[in-house]
Design a protein around this motif. Structure first.
Motif, mmCIF file in Angstrom:
data_model
loop_
_atom_site.group_PDB
_atom_site.id
_atom_site.type_symbol
_atom_site.label_atom_id
_atom_site.label_comp_id
_atom_site.label_asym_id
_atom_site.label_seq_id
_atom_site.Cartn_x
_atom_site.Cartn_y
_atom_site.Cartn_z
ATOM 1 N N VAL A 27 0.836 -1.206 0.000
ATOM 2 C CA VAL A 27 0.000 0.000 0.000
ATOM 3 C C VAL A 27 0.867 1.252 0.000
ATOM 4 O O VAL A 27 0.620 2.208 -0.748
ATOM 5 C CB VAL A 27 -0.940 -0.010 1.229
ATOM 6 N N GLY B 265 -10.054 -4.915 -1.225
ATOM 7 C CA GLY B 265 -10.049 -3.959 -0.129
ATOM 8 C C GLY B 265 -10.303 -4.610 1.215
ATOM 9 O O GLY B 265 -9.645 -4.282 2.211
ATOM 10 N N LEU C 192 -7.085 -6.663 2.140
ATOM 11 C CA LEU C 192 -6.010 -5.770 2.563
ATOM 12 C C LEU C 192 -6.333 -5.095 3.891
ATOM 13 O O LEU C 192 -5.433 -4.878 4.719
ATOM 14 C CB LEU C 192 -5.760 -4.710 1.493
ATOM 15 N N ALA C 193 -7.595 -4.749 4.103
ATOM 16 C CA ALA C 193 -7.976 -4.103 5.358
ATOM 17 C C ALA C 193 -7.710 -5.027 6.542
ATOM 18 O O ALA C 193 -7.173 -4.604 7.575
ATOM 19 C CB ALA C 193 -9.440 -3.697 5.316
ATOM 20 N N THR D 110 -3.758 -5.293 6.898
ATOM 21 C CA THR D 110 -3.079 -4.091 7.364
ATOM 22 C C THR D 110 -3.501 -3.692 8.781
ATOM 23 O O THR D 110 -2.797 -2.920 9.443
ATOM 24 C CB THR D 110 -3.354 -2.904 6.419
ATOM 25 N N ALA E 60 -1.757 2.846 6.767
ATOM 26 C CA ALA E 60 -2.804 2.036 6.149
ATOM 27 C C ALA E 60 -3.858 2.884 5.444
ATOM 28 O O ALA E 60 -4.389 2.470 4.413
ATOM 29 C CB ALA E 60 -3.466 1.147 7.206
ATOM 30 N N THR F 154 -8.767 -0.444 -5.461
ATOM 31 C CA THR F 154 -8.609 -1.164 -4.199
ATOM 32 C C THR F 154 -7.929 -0.292 -3.159
ATOM 33 O O THR F 154 -8.334 -0.253 -1.991
ATOM 34 C CB THR F 154 -7.804 -2.457 -4.414
ATOM 35 N N ALA F 155 -6.880 0.419 -3.584
ATOM 36 C CA ALA F 155 -6.171 1.305 -2.657
ATOM 37 C C ALA F 155 -7.064 2.459 -2.188
ATOM 38 O O ALA F 155 -6.999 2.874 -1.027
ATOM 39 C CB ALA F 155 -4.916 1.853 -3.328
ATOM 40 N N LEU G 104 -9.650 1.194 0.365
ATOM 41 C CA LEU G 104 -9.056 0.553 1.547
ATOM 42 C C LEU G 104 -9.311 1.326 2.840
ATOM 43 O O LEU G 104 -9.683 0.718 3.857
ATOM 44 C CB LEU G 104 -7.557 0.355 1.319
ATOM 45 N N ILE H 20 -11.099 -0.212 6.210
ATOM 46 C CA ILE H 20 -10.393 -0.247 7.492
ATOM 47 C C ILE H 20 -11.233 0.394 8.594
ATOM 48 O O ILE H 20 -11.345 -0.138 9.705
ATOM 49 C CB ILE H 20 -9.028 0.461 7.369
#
Length: 536
Positions: A14, A335, A338-339, A342, A365, A403-404, A407, A411
């Motif tokens: 990320v 997402g 990754l959430a 991270t 993050a 996706t980034a 994210l 989160i």
């Protein structure tokens, strides 16, 4: 150990994505930022307008949301109350271009309501400029504020209202001693969060700004890259936005988060009532809010009757719709994954009591929330251009960057639930010496209830992307939002309205389906809560 390694790789990926984007900009220009721009009146004007429109948007959104939230709280039997809460959620996450198309159809130069406004004001109404920017921001963010403030009112203990009724508090006393203490924290957090969203606004300001006098940092970055190709200037503006918005986000993040996406449970044992003129005023406020949120959507419908649509092939919308859904699902699944990964170092820092380390990992993050999306996209494009055929692989990077972008939202929705799990079960899991797989099997049912609404949120957000696709997309992979932008840019308002309605319908169906899954065992809406004698 495997989860920790994966979490480290996810967090590194990320951060590296943003670092490569800035490296692309620096490497192309062979020089650093143009720091002399900071003393330029042009920069000061942009910065001043960026702060002004963001601050006004935040304050107006919260102030208007407060009476609507009170109406929902004091009048639980309002017709369409649950539908209104669903509409609030839809308005906040709806693709920006849908709202813009509706506002142009309603209040543009040839809008349906423009003659009425001209007659009321006695002068020519102009949607473009600060007027349109504030209007669009409020219609997007006020519904979000309504849900948050309403849930804060729901959280006030029943005993407080019963005691107020027994002591015969006046309206001023109830506001000062009960409502204001319960809402002040949420209102401050709301103002800060909405301010950041409007500070980073791009599509609304670009479309409705109307000229250089209504330019924000984000739009100035786009103009420096797209029109002037002035990399040092764009980089200076980007760093200014990142530092200002990033610092503000760090301050706001200390205030905590709120579960605005959750569904109203209607389980209060005691609900204060409203009577007389106070009740009528709350009812009027509620129906006015309905009208304000629905008008831009309803303004899209007359476009379906235009003659141009008689020659329009609906099959033109099929492929872009499938592409949008595919990209959205990919970004949503990525997402969520990754959430979860991270958040692992964040959770470890919380468990060990390392507050500064926790803030650092949280910032790393979610830094994409404040990093300019246009700069990240262009910088990464420049970096990758000599390395691969972006005409062929560009759609892959659209999915990666989407996706980034989603994210941070994933989160913020998963973090409270996972931290709650750790506070309740971490010591037990450690004493039982559970391995990571066994722990994950326990975590899954605990966080399953929040996964569905989080998936819906990030899916709808990813489906509405335009900025990233404008850099990496091609005509072979046209998405539905980009098609709307193309139609509107060539003044094909009827086709833009049709595509906007289709995209809005998809988003509404996704959110409606998720909310239905969230309340399988709910009581009927027809069962009213117990009434009290307390008046609004």
């Amino acid at each position: 150990m495997l989860i920790k390694v994966a979490a480290g790789l996810a967090l590194t990926a990320v951060v590296t994505l943003t670092a490569l984007a800035f490296q692309g900009l620096i490497g192309l220009s062979n020089e650093g930022p143009d720091w002399t721009l900071l003393s330029d009146p042009y920069f000061h004007q942009i910065l001043q307008f960026t702060f002004k429109q963001a601050l006004l948007s935040a304050l107006i959104s919260v102030v208007l949301a407060w009476p609507v939230a009170r109406a929902l709280f004091y009048l639980p039997n309002l017709p369409g109350r649950r539908s209104f809460l669903g509409l609030c959620l839809l308005c906040f996450v709806m693709p920006t271009l849908v709202l813009i198309t509706g506002l142009v159809a309603l209040l543009g130069r040839s809008g349906l309501a423009t003659p009425l406004l001209d007659a009321i004001t006695g002068e020519r109404w102009n949607l473009y400029g600060l007027n349109g920017i504030l209007l669009a921001h409020v219609l997007l963010n006020m519904p979000f504020a309504v849900r948050v403030l309403y849930q804060q009112l729901q959280a006030i203990p029943d005993s407080s209202w019963k005691l107020a009724a027994q002591l015969k508090f006046t309206l001023a006393q109830r506001l000062r001693l009960i409502e204001f203490p319960a809402l002040q924290h949420a209102a401050l957090m709301l103002c800060g969060f909405i301010f950041i969203l409007c500070f980073n606004s791009f599509a609304i300001v670009l479309t409705l700004g109307g000229g250089p006098r209504s330019t924000t940092l984000e739009v100035a970055i786009y103009q420096a890259l797209k029109y002037d190709f002035n990399i040092p200037e764009a980089l200076t503006l980007a760093w200014a936005q990142l530092l200002i918005a990033g610092g503000l986000y760090l301050l706001i993040s200390r205030l905590g988060t709120t579960a605005w996406l959750s569904v109203d449970t209607d389980t209060r044992a005691y609900t204060p009532s409203a009577k007389g003129s106070g009740k009528r005023l709350l009812q009027l406020t509620y129906f006015a809010a309905w009208l304000a949120l629905l008008l831009p959507i309803l303004a899209l419908l007359p476009g379906l009757l235009e003659d141009e649509l008689k020659r329009f092939e609906l099959s033109e919308l099929l492929y872009p719709t499938l592409i949008s859904i595919g990209l959205g699902v990919t970004a949503a699944l990525g997402g969520l994954t990754l959430a979860y990964l991270t958040l692992k170092p964040v959770r470890d820092a919380v468990i060990s009591g390392q507050r500064h380390r926790q803030l650092l990992f949280e910032w790393l993050a979610v830094h994409n929330l404040v990093a300019p999306a246009m700069v990240v996209s262009v910088g990464l494009f420049v970096f990758l251009l000599p390395l691969m055929d972006l005409d062929r692989w560009g759609i892959l990077w659209v999915a990666v960057l989407n996706t980034a972008v989603v994210l941070p939202f994933a989160i913020q929705k998963l973090k409270p639930r996972l931290l709650q799990f750790d506070s309740q079960y971490h010591l037990l899991a450690r004493s039982l010496k559970l391995n990571q797989w066994q722990r994950l099997q326990i975590e899954w049912p605990f966080m399953r209830s929040v996964l569905a609404p989080t998936f819906a949120l990030v899916l709808v957000l990813a489906m509405g992307d335009v900025a990233i696709f404008s850099i990496f997309g091609t005509q072979d992979w046209t998405t539905l939002p980009w098609l709307i932008y193309s139609y509107a840019g060539t003044y094909r308002i009827a086709e833009a309205s049709l595509a906007s309605l289709l995209l809005l319908l998809l988003c509404a169906l996704i959110l409606w389906g998720i909310e239905q899954l969230q309340r399988p065992h709910k009581l009927s809406d027809k069962k009213p809560p117990t009434k009290g004698t307390h008046h609004a």
